[in-house]
Write a protein that holds these residues in place. Structure first.
Motif, PDB file in Angstrom:
ATOM      1  N   UNK A 149      44.275  60.559  92.367  1.00 23.06           N
ATOM      2  CA  UNK A 149      44.437  59.428  93.292  1.00 23.06           C
ATOM      3  C   UNK A 149      43.091  58.870  93.737  1.00 23.06           C
ATOM      4  N   UNK A 150      42.122  59.785  93.928  1.00 21.65           N
ATOM      5  CA  UNK A 150      40.842  59.307  94.473  1.00 21.65           C
ATOM      6  C   UNK A 150      39.909  58.719  93.396  1.00 21.65           C
ATOM      7  N   UNK A 151      40.265  58.897  92.112  1.00 21.18           N
ATOM      8  CA  UNK A 151      39.460  58.307  91.018  1.00 21.18           C
ATOM      9  C   UNK A 151      40.373  57.529  90.068  1.00 21.18           C
ATOM     10  N   UNK A 152      40.868  56.395  90.501  1.00 17.33           N
ATOM     11  CA  UNK A 152      41.902  55.703  89.713  1.00 17.33           C
ATOM     12  C   UNK A 152      41.449  55.251  88.323  1.00 17.33           C
ATOM     13  N   UNK A 153      40.115  55.286  88.059  1.00 21.63           N
ATOM     14  CA  UNK A 153      39.663  54.832  86.738  1.00 21.63           C
ATOM     15  C   UNK A 153      39.550  55.968  85.725  1.00 21.63           C
ATOM     16  N   UNK A 154      39.700  57.206  86.208  1.00 22.71           N
ATOM     17  CA  UNK A 154      39.511  58.331  85.298  1.00 22.71           C
ATOM     18  C   UNK A 154      40.813  58.741  84.636  1.00 22.71           C
ATOM     19  N   UNK A 155      40.699  59.173  83.379  1.00 25.60           N
ATOM     20  CA  UNK A 155      41.887  59.632  82.655  1.00 25.60           C
ATOM     21  C   UNK A 155      41.614  61.013  82.074  1.00 25.60           C
ATOM     22  N   UNK A 156      42.458  61.971  82.390  1.00 28.42           N
ATOM     23  CA  UNK A 156      42.336  63.312  81.816  1.00 28.42           C
ATOM     24  C   UNK A 156      43.569  63.575  80.957  1.00 28.42           C
ATOM     25  N   UNK A 157      43.305  63.874  79.687  1.00 29.73           N
ATOM     26  CA  UNK A 157      44.422  64.052  78.748  1.00 29.73           C
ATOM     27  C   UNK A 157      44.855  65.510  78.754  1.00 29.73           C
ATOM     28  N   UNK A 158      45.519  65.909  79.853  1.00 26.63           N
ATOM     29  CA  UNK A 158      45.793  67.341  80.015  1.00 26.63           C
ATOM     30  C   UNK A 158      46.863  67.863  79.051  1.00 26.63           C
ATOM     31  N   UNK A 159      47.726  67.014  78.568  1.00 27.00           N
ATOM     32  CA  UNK A 159      48.752  67.486  77.614  1.00 27.00           C
ATOM     33  C   UNK A 159      48.391  67.091  76.178  1.00 27.00           C
ATOM     34  N   UNK A 160      47.139  66.754  75.944  1.00 24.69           N
ATOM     35  CA  UNK A 160      46.737  66.322  74.600  1.00 24.69           C
ATOM     36  C   UNK A 160      46.743  64.805  74.508  1.00 24.69           C
ATOM     37  N   UNK A 161      45.949  64.317  73.565  1.00 23.79           N
ATOM     38  CA  UNK A 161      45.776  62.875  73.494  1.00 23.79           C
ATOM     39  C   UNK A 161      46.520  62.272  72.299  1.00 23.79           C
ATOM     40  N   UNK A 162      47.077  61.118  72.497  1.00 22.09           N
ATOM     41  CA  UNK A 162      47.668  60.320  71.413  1.00 22.09           C
ATOM     42  C   UNK A 162      48.881  60.948  70.726  1.00 22.09           C
ATOM     43  N   UNK A 163      49.441  61.985  71.340  1.00 23.86           N
ATOM     44  CA  UNK A 163      50.634  62.608  70.747  1.00 23.86           C
ATOM     45  C   UNK A 163      51.755  61.595  70.594  1.00 23.86           C
ATOM     46  N   UNK A 164      51.917  60.781  71.601  1.00 22.99           N
ATOM     47  CA  UNK A 164      52.998  59.781  71.602  1.00 22.99           C
ATOM     48  C   UNK A 164      52.830  58.773  70.484  1.00 22.99           C
ATOM     49  N   UNK A 165      51.611  58.271  70.324  1.00 26.19           N
ATOM     50  CA  UNK A 165      51.447  57.245  69.287  1.00 26.19           C
ATOM     51  C   UNK A 165      51.576  57.856  67.891  1.00 26.19           C
ATOM     52  N   UNK A 166      51.136  59.116  67.759  1.00 23.02           N
ATOM     53  CA  UNK A 166      51.302  59.776  66.448  1.00 23.02           C
ATOM     54  C   UNK A 166      52.776  59.934  66.101  1.00 23.02           C
ATOM     55  N   UNK A 167      53.536  60.357  67.126  1.00 24.61           N
ATOM     56  CA  UNK A 167      54.962  60.573  66.893  1.00 24.61           C
ATOM     57  C   UNK A 167      55.668  59.241  66.593  1.00 24.61           C
ATOM     58  N   UNK A 168      55.294  58.208  67.356  1.00 24.55           N
ATOM     59  CA  UNK A 168      55.905  56.895  67.139  1.00 24.55           C
ATOM     60  C   UNK A 168      55.637  56.439  65.702  1.00 24.55           C
ATOM     61  N   UNK A 169      54.418  56.675  65.266  1.00 19.98           N
ATOM     62  CA  UNK A 169      54.050  56.269  63.912  1.00 19.98           C
ATOM     63  C   UNK A 169      54.847  57.053  62.875  1.00 19.98           C
ATOM     64  N   UNK A 170      54.926  58.357  63.123  1.00 16.00           N
ATOM     65  CA  UNK A 170      55.628  59.220  62.175  1.00 16.00           C
ATOM     66  C   UNK A 170      57.070  58.748  61.950  1.00 16.00           C
ATOM     67  N   UNK A 171      57.708  58.342  63.032  1.00 14.09           N
ATOM     68  CA  UNK A 171      59.114  57.950  62.916  1.00 14.09           C
ATOM     69  C   UNK A 171      59.317  56.443  62.759  1.00 14.09           C
ATOM     70  N   UNK A 172      58.224  55.740  62.677  1.00 11.32           N
ATOM     71  CA  UNK A 172      58.349  54.289  62.486  1.00 11.32           C
ATOM     72  C   UNK A 172      58.985  53.604  63.676  1.00 11.32           C
ATOM     73  N   UNK A 173      58.704  54.110  64.879  1.00  9.85           N
ATOM     74  CA  UNK A 173      59.209  53.427  66.073  1.00  9.85           C
ATOM     75  C   UNK A 173      58.018  52.974  66.910  1.00  9.85           C
TER      76      UNK A 173
END
Ligand code: ADP
Length: 353
Positions: free
Chosen positions: A284-308
């Motif tokens: 909350x105190x650093x709204x510009x920071x992003x920490x990929x605690x569950x791994x990065x880009x998993x969603x886009x990889x999966x979307x690509x894999x399934x063509x969605x």
């Protein structure tokens, strides 16, 4: 004054919502007892909330007073009976209430706890903020969370009888029409619903509700993939689904199950896209920071894999959890997390227009 005589008097009491058939004919007279100058009638109702119950009790009382000797003591009691089980499995509900609904979209997830309900509620609010007419049916019979997430848990939807059909009015808040099994059962009760009972409950949450005119009806589906989903998809004219997942590998494996379910021949519904929830953590105190605690880009990889399509990414932030707990969804705010839901709504709205 004998029982048969009293029964004849009771034929004067007609049920206005049942084609003016009388209470004797409708089998609502459970018992008639007579005593020394007194009559006690017990009326049976099949639902806890027959909107005409008070009217019928009053009419029954006056029918007896009209006909009985002056001074007779009249008492009318009620009893709730369970409806006789229907011959066919499942309820015989039509699709009339969905006539003016443009898009019916299931929100699904391969497993629980990925934030499917959070995303559904916020997506509904965001679509409404964009000017769409939106309804959300919380079909998550095993853990209905819409009442809490929208701060409507103390409310009870109105019900009315139209002919033989009971209609439930959705609750309205934040510009969205809400319906949930949670309004009718305590959470611990919902947990014991299984199989056909759960199926019927959630069909009612969709088919008996007076949705009116809607651009989008979102259906927060139960987590996982099972018979209940197949039955739901067969009975409700779903246009397609969106799948919610987190970037963790385990969750991704579950996404696969979700995708396969909709692509299965017997279901065969389009998947409009994937929503990656908890895509990164932003303090909350650093709204510009992003920490990929569950791994990065998993969603886009999966979307690509399934063509969605990857429809959107929602960060994990305290405000979203707090919004869910306080009944004020984050999508109402103009903070970055609120705007993430607006962006998601724009994408989905644009895709289906
Ligand atoms: P599901 O419907 O998939 O079981 P919920 O929507 O009930 O999951 O979410 C589980 C918990 O995670 C809730 O306490 C919710 O507030 C929290 N949560 C979900 N998404 C987020 C998010 N993006 N940021 C913070 N908390 C979240």
């Amino acid at each position: 004054m004998n029982i048969n005589e009293i029964k004849e008097w009771l034929r004067e009491v007609e049920h206005p919502a049942k084609g003016d058939r009388n209470i004797v004919e409708l089998g609502m007279v459970e018992s008639i007892e007579t005593g020394e100058g007194s009559v006690t009638v017990t009326l049976a109702f099949s639902k806890h909330r027959d909107p005409l119950a008070e009217y019928l009790i009053g009419s029954t009382k006056s029918a007896i007073i009209r006909n009985a000797p002056a001074g007779t003591q009249v008492e009318v009691k009620t009893v709730i009976i369970n409806e006789a089980p229907k011959k066919k499995p499942g309820l015989d509900l039509g699709l009339e209430e969905l006539t003016n609904v443009k898009h019916i979209i299931g929100i699904a997830s391969g497993k629980g706890g990925v934030g499917k309900s959070t995303v559904s509620v916020n997506l509904a609010v965001a679509l409404a903020r964009l000017g769409y007419k939106v309804g959300l049916a919380d079909a998550d019979v095993y853990g209905p969370s819409v009442p809490k997430m929208t701060g409507t848990e103390s409310e009870m939807p109105d019900a009315m009888l139209e002919g033989e059909k009971e209609i439930i009015m959705p609750l309205e808040k934040y510009g969205v029409k809400w319906m949930s099994v949670g309004y009718f059962a305590k959470p611990e009760q919902a947990l014991i619903w299984r199989g056909p009972m759960a199926c019927n409950a959630l069909k009612q949450m969709i088919l008996q509700v007076r949705w009116g005119e809607l651009d989008f009806l979102l259906i927060d589906m139960p987590p996982g993939t099972g018979d209940i989903h197949i039955s739901l998809v067969h009975d409700i004219p779903l246009e397609g689904a969106v799948i919610v997942s987190t970037p963790q590998d385990v969750a991704l494996a579950d996404v696969e199950k979700g995708v396969n379910m909709f692509r299965n021949e017997s279901v065969n519904k389009p998947i409009f896209g994937l929503i990656e929830n908890m895509a990164w953590f932003t303090p909350a105190e650093h709204p510009d920071e992003k920490y990929y605690i569950f791994g990065r880009d998993g969603g886009s990889r999966m979307a690509e894999k399934y063509g969605i399509e990857l429809l959107g990414q929602i960060p994990i932030v305290q405000g979203i959890r707090e919004g869910g707990d306080s009944g004020e969804p984050a999508a109402l705010s103009s903070r970055p997390d609120g705007l993430a839901f607006i962006a998601l709504a724009e994408k989905l709205g644009g895709k289906l227009k």
